[in-house]
Design an enzyme around this catalytic site. Structure first.
Site, short mmCIF file in Angstrom:
data_model
loop_
_atom_site.label_atom_id
_atom_site.label_comp_id
_atom_site.label_asym_id
_atom_site.label_seq_id
_atom_site.Cartn_x
_atom_site.Cartn_y
_atom_site.Cartn_z
N GLN A 116 0.83 -1.20 0.00
CA GLN A 116 0.00 0.00 0.00
C GLN A 116 0.87 1.26 0.00
OE1 GLN A 116 -3.11 -0.39 2.81
NE2 GLN A 116 -3.93 1.65 2.47
N SER A 149 4.37 -6.19 2.91
CA SER A 149 3.07 -6.08 3.58
C SER A 149 1.98 -6.66 2.69
CB SER A 149 2.81 -4.62 3.96
OG SER A 149 1.65 -4.53 4.78
N LEU A 150 1.06 -5.83 2.20
CA LEU A 150 0.01 -6.30 1.29
C LEU A 150 0.61 -7.12 0.14
CD1 LEU A 150 -2.75 -6.13 -0.34
CD2 LEU A 150 -1.66 -4.18 -1.43
N ARG A 171 -9.34 -7.61 4.42
CA ARG A 171 -8.19 -7.20 5.25
C ARG A 171 -8.16 -5.67 5.36
NH1 ARG A 171 -2.70 -5.85 3.98
NH2 ARG A 171 -1.15 -6.68 5.44
N HIS A 184 0.84 -2.80 11.23
CA HIS A 184 1.99 -3.57 11.74
C HIS A 184 2.38 -3.16 13.16
CE1 HIS A 184 2.36 -5.54 7.90
NE2 HIS A 184 2.31 -4.36 7.32
N GLN A 242 1.21 -11.31 10.43
CA GLN A 242 1.74 -10.19 9.63
C GLN A 242 1.03 -8.88 9.93
OE1 GLN A 242 0.38 -8.81 6.20
NE2 GLN A 242 2.11 -9.27 4.87
#
Length: 313
Positions: free
Chosen positions: A11, A91-92, A116, A201, A250
């Site tokens: 993102q 991440s994503l 999510r 996170h 995560q």
């Protein structure tokens, strides 16, 4: 044959117009965009191609948009006979990596990342969470300062270990603001608040992770066909049960991107290929090792440039 690794952006890499050149040129890409709109129940392709920017930037739209473009490009690469030795995402982007590795289908991944995104948006009321990029300070100093501020009762921790000299922190607005002040005093060149909708996170994402684990439980995950280097551990994973647990963790664990890149470099990779919009990850990789060969594929021209290199003897 050349040994390559795919890496997938997260993102922040979205922008209006992303994927338009591929959409215009390839019927297969248009079909995937059409099917994604139908599956998600929103005009995602319109947000991607035409905007408006504030709609595309919403977490629940940005996440499936980035995944859709990245995985559509992977299919084009597969059609051209390109195989990665291993994959990772930021991440994503880890979800795009799992689509590339056969852990989940593009369709299932789109639904998962839309959910999510919604859960991440809902986890912390708007304005109460924050993230900031800390530049030019060593990891030990950042970890020490964030621990001190946590000991004072605020929430702040390292969210992304991106590359030497670039660390992202995440937590409550008060915790991140205090940490930024202290980190500047410690010698950070800059401590910049990020334009994000939540404290990703960090432990504040725990409630979202608990709800997301139920969503993930409905997905039909498979063992990965090639190793996926996980954000949480910076180690390869292929077992579906381990993948499930790591994807849940995560959400509230730091992204160990620098270690991930270091691990992949140790596997005698000839080049990294950033698959999807933007060049953020290519920049981070060069900061880990400026001699490492990198490509980014975000339009037909960059695809052809990569293929030309890939097919050279």
């Amino acid at each position: 044959m050349k040994r390559i690794a795919f890496v997938f952006p997260g993102q922040g890499s979205q922008e209006v117009g992303m994927g338009k050149a591929f959409y215009d040129q390839y019927e297969s890409v248009r079909e995937q965009f059409y099917q994604a709109d139908k599956r998600l129940g929103v005009p995602l392709s319109q947000y991607m191609l035409e905007g408006p920017d504030e709609t595309l930037t919403k977490t629940e739209n940005a996440q499936p948009a980035l995944l859709l473009l990245s995985t559509a490009i992977v299919k084009l690469l597969e059609d051209k006979g390109v195989q990665a030795e291993l994959v990772a995402g930021h991440s994503l982007g880890e979800y795009s990596a799992h689509v590339a590795a056969g852990t989940m289908s593009q369709e299932e991944a789109l639904t998962l990342v839309q959910k999510r995104g919604q859960l991440m948006e809902q986890a912390v009321p708007a304005g109460q969470g924050s993230m900031a990029a800390v530049l030019g300070l060593d990891v030990e100093a950042i970890e020490r300062v964030t621990t001190e501020i946590r000991d004072q009762g605020e929430v702040v921790e390292v969210a992304n270990y991106n590359c030497p000299g670039q660390i992202v922190i995440s937590g409550s607005k008060e915790g991140v603001d205090k940490a930024c002040e202290r980190l500047k005093e410690e010698g950070a060149k800059r401590a910049l608040p990020l334009n994000v909708s939540g404290p990703f996170h960090s432990r504040l994402m725990k409630p979202a992770s608990e709800q997301f684990s139920k969503e993930l439980g409905h997905a039909s995950l498979q063992d990965a066909t090639i190793p996926v280097v996980a954000n949480v551990t910076a180690q390869p994973v292929q077992d579906q049960e381990k993948i499930f647990n790591l994807l849940v963790e995560q959400l509230y664990s730091p992204v160990r991107f620098e270690e991930t890149i270091q691990y992949m470099m140790d596997q005698e990779i000839d080049a990294f290929v950033e698959v999807g919009n933007g060049k953020v990850l290519s920049g981070l990789i060069r900061k880990v090792n400026r001699r490492m060969k990198t490509f980014n594929i975000q339009d037909p021209e960059s695809l052809e440039a990569f293929l030309e290199w890939y097919k050279e003897d």
